[in-house]
Write a protein that holds these residues in place. Structure first.
Motif, PDB file in Angstrom:
ATOM      1  N   UNK A 206       0.787  -1.237   0.000  1.00 28.75           N
ATOM      2  CA  UNK A 206       0.000   0.000   0.000  1.00 28.75           C
ATOM      3  C   UNK A 206       0.822   1.292   0.000  1.00 28.75           C
ATOM      4  N   UNK A 207       2.105   1.231   0.273  1.00 31.52           N
ATOM      5  CA  UNK A 207       2.929   2.445   0.370  1.00 31.52           C
ATOM      6  C   UNK A 207       3.752   2.625  -0.905  1.00 31.52           C
ATOM      7  N   UNK A 208       3.397   3.588  -1.754  1.00 29.49           N
ATOM      8  CA  UNK A 208       4.135   3.759  -3.008  1.00 29.49           C
ATOM      9  C   UNK A 208       5.589   4.200  -2.814  1.00 29.49           C
ATOM     10  N   UNK A 209       5.944   4.655  -1.618  1.00 30.64           N
ATOM     11  CA  UNK A 209       7.319   5.081  -1.364  1.00 30.64           C
ATOM     12  C   UNK A 209       8.187   3.982  -0.750  1.00 30.64           C
TER      13      UNK A 209
ATOM     14  N   UNK B 275      10.336  -1.563  -1.947  1.00 30.73           N
ATOM     15  CA  UNK B 275       9.919  -2.745  -2.696  1.00 30.73           C
ATOM     16  C   UNK B 275       8.421  -2.715  -2.962  1.00 30.73           C
ATOM     17  N   UNK B 276       7.913  -1.540  -3.218  1.00 28.76           N
ATOM     18  CA  UNK B 276       6.481  -1.317  -3.357  1.00 28.76           C
ATOM     19  C   UNK B 276       5.915  -1.906  -4.637  1.00 28.76           C
ATOM     20  N   UNK B 277       4.740  -2.492  -4.494  1.00 25.61           N
ATOM     21  CA  UNK B 277       3.925  -2.839  -5.649  1.00 25.61           C
ATOM     22  C   UNK B 277       2.884  -1.759  -5.886  1.00 25.61           C
TER      23      UNK B 277
ATOM     24  N   UNK C 137      -5.161   2.967  -7.502  1.00 25.16           N
ATOM     25  CA  UNK C 137      -6.052   2.763  -6.363  1.00 25.16           C
ATOM     26  C   UNK C 137      -5.803   1.374  -5.773  1.00 25.16           C
ATOM     27  N   UNK C 138      -6.271   1.210  -4.547  1.00 23.46           N
ATOM     28  CA  UNK C 138      -6.204  -0.100  -3.910  1.00 23.46           C
ATOM     29  C   UNK C 138      -7.445  -0.880  -4.303  1.00 23.46           C
TER      30      UNK C 138
END
Length: 65
Positions: free
Chosen positions: A42-45, A48-50, A56-57
């Motif tokens: 959920x964290x774009x920063x 290792x973000x998806x 949107x989630x």
């Protein structure tokens, strides 16, 4: 590759370690797998973000077809 560094007797505090084949060292996150997975989803920063790939989630239920 995602692994745990099994430091200590409490698995809830083991850090997730990321081994990248294009990096010469392992990168450890803070303690807790659930926290690592939550931030990666959920964290774009997060490193290792998806989440950075989605605007949107969204979640899908698993159903039997």
């Amino acid at each position: 590759m995602y692994c745990w560094r099994t430091d200590g007797d409490d698995p809830g505090r083991w850090p997730v370690v990321v081994r990248s084949f294009d990096n010469t060292r392992d990168l450890a996150s803070g303690p807790g797998t659930a926290r690592f997975v939550c931030h990666a989803l959920v964290d774009p920063l997060h490193p290792y973000s998806l989440a950075r790939y989605f605007d949107t989630h969204w979640f899908m239920t698993y159903g039997v077809s």
